[in-house]
Write an enzyme that holds these catalytic residues in place. Sequence first.
Site, PDB file in Angstrom:
ATOM      1  N   SER A 198       0.844  -1.201   0.000  1.00 26.82           N
ATOM      2  CA  SER A 198       0.000   0.000   0.000  1.00 26.82           C
ATOM      3  C   SER A 198       0.877   1.247   0.000  1.00 26.82           C
ATOM      4  CB  SER A 198      -0.944  -0.033   1.212  1.00 26.82           C
ATOM      5  OG  SER A 198      -1.861   1.035   1.153  1.00 26.82           O
ATOM      6  N   THR A 199       0.842   2.060   1.046  1.00 25.64           N
ATOM      7  CA  THR A 199       1.611   3.312   1.080  1.00 25.64           C
ATOM      8  C   THR A 199       3.101   3.039   0.892  1.00 25.64           C
ATOM      9  OG1 THR A 199       0.000   4.060   2.705  1.00 25.64           O
ATOM     10  CG2 THR A 199       1.942   5.450   2.380  1.00 25.64           C
ATOM     11  N   HIS A 225      -2.738  -0.975  -3.277  1.00 30.46           N
ATOM     12  CA  HIS A 225      -3.890  -0.095  -3.046  1.00 30.46           C
ATOM     13  C   HIS A 225      -3.742   1.173  -3.881  1.00 30.46           C
ATOM     14  CE1 HIS A 225      -4.234  -2.004   1.226  1.00 30.46           C
ATOM     15  NE2 HIS A 225      -4.784  -2.766   0.297  1.00 30.46           N
ATOM     16  N   MET A 319      -0.030   1.268   5.283  1.00 25.03           N
ATOM     17  CA  MET A 319      -0.803   1.513   6.511  1.00 25.03           C
ATOM     18  C   MET A 319      -1.814   0.398   6.704  1.00 25.03           C
ATOM     19  SD  MET A 319      -1.777   5.542   6.510  1.00 25.03           S
ATOM     20  CE  MET A 319      -0.763   6.644   5.542  1.00 25.03           C
ATOM     21  N   ASP A 322      -4.163  -4.891   6.102  1.00 26.93           N
ATOM     22  CA  ASP A 322      -4.616  -5.721   4.984  1.00 26.93           C
ATOM     23  C   ASP A 322      -3.564  -6.786   4.671  1.00 26.93           C
ATOM     24  OD1 ASP A 322      -6.252  -6.591   2.928  1.00 26.93           O
ATOM     25  OD2 ASP A 322      -5.537  -5.105   1.483  1.00 26.93           O
TER      26      ASP A 322
END
Length: 379
Positions: A198-199, A225, A319, A322
Amino acid sequence: MSILKKSKLLVVDDSAFMRKLISDFFLDHPYIEVIGAARNGKDALKKIEQLKPDVVTMDVEMPEMNGLEALKEIMQKHPVPVVMLSSTTQRGADNTLMAMEYGAVDFVAKPSGTISLDLHKIQDELVRKVIGASKISISKLHKPLRTKLAINQPMRVTVSNEESIDTTKTKPLETSFPTISQKSWAKTSKKIILIGTSTGGPRALQEVITKIPATVNAPILIVQHMPAGFTKSLATRLDQLSEIHVKEAEQGDILQKGTAYLAPGGYHLKLKKVGSSFAVVLDQDEPPRSGHRPSVDVMFENVSQYSDFDKIAVIMTGMGYDGSKGLVSLKNTGNVIAIAESAETCIVYGMPKAAVETQLVDEVADVDNIAQTIMKYMP
C-alpha cells in the site's frame, strides 16, 4: 495536562479556491494545523524553508514550477513528507508515479480535474493520508532505488528459529517465527507468488519486481492499493523496467509463468480454474475490505482454496493490516512461505507489522533483498 503538539501542514496549489478548500478540511483538527499555503513549486520551496512544515500537500500540475520539479528540489534541499494531489488523466497518473519515484509518500486523486468543486468526496482520504505522512521519519524518504541487483549478491534476511543466512549484520527479531518445513516445501512443485502493498508500494514494487529474473518459474499476482486509472500506469512503468512481463490484470487472463498481474483499481483480484490452467477474475461485486478494493486479504483468501500450487506470500510497506487475515487462510490450507518487509525499509510499517504479529511470517527482509528471498524458494 500536556497539550498535544500538532503537525504543521503546508498546502501547495495554484488555485486559491483549492488552497482554501484543502485548508478548511483541517480547521480545528486535533492533530494537524495548516501553517501556510503556496501557489506554485517555487513558492513552496521558499515557504518550506521559512515555515519548516512537518508535511506538505502538493498539486502535481502547476505553472512556473510544477509539483514534480518542486518535489525533486524539496527532497534534495529540505526533505519532508509530501502527499500529492493528482488528476485522474493518463498524464496525471504517469506524473503521479514519477512523483512516487522522486520521494512523495502518497497521493490522492482529485475527483473531477484540476479544480474539483466536489473535493469533499476525498476529504476523509486526504486527511487520513496527511496524518499518516506526518508520522513518517525523514530518513525513510527518497532513498535511491537500487534495481536489477544480481540475485546471487549477499542477502540480509532473518529466518525463523535459525541463524541468519549469508548475513550482513542482521538484528535478531523479537517475534519468534515457525520453522520452515523443508519436507513440505519442495522446490519442484508448482508455485505462485502473491504480493500485497500500500503506502510506499510503487517504489517498493520497483525495487522487487525489477530484480526478478525472466526465468522465474511462476506467475505473480500483485495487489497495490490504488484508485482506478493509476494501476495501468504503474503496470506499464514496471513492465518497461523489468525482465518479467508486467500487466494490469484483465478479466479472463490465463496465468503465465514469468508474468506479473497487477490488480486494477476498483476490482478485487481472484482466480478460477479453467481446465488445468487458472484465469483471472476481476470482482467489483464484493464490497471493499477494510476500505480497499483491491484487497490483499481477498486475494490471499481466494488463492488459499487452490491446492494446485505452493504459495509465496509477500507483504510490504503500507498503513493498516490488509493481508494479515488472508495470510492466516493461506497458512491454514497449504504450503506457504510468508515474507514481510522489514521495519527498517518500510515507508509505513503497518501491513508487514500486522503480518509479523500473526506469528506466521517465515522471513523478514529489507525491500532490496525481497526478490532474492523469493527466488531462494523457486525451482
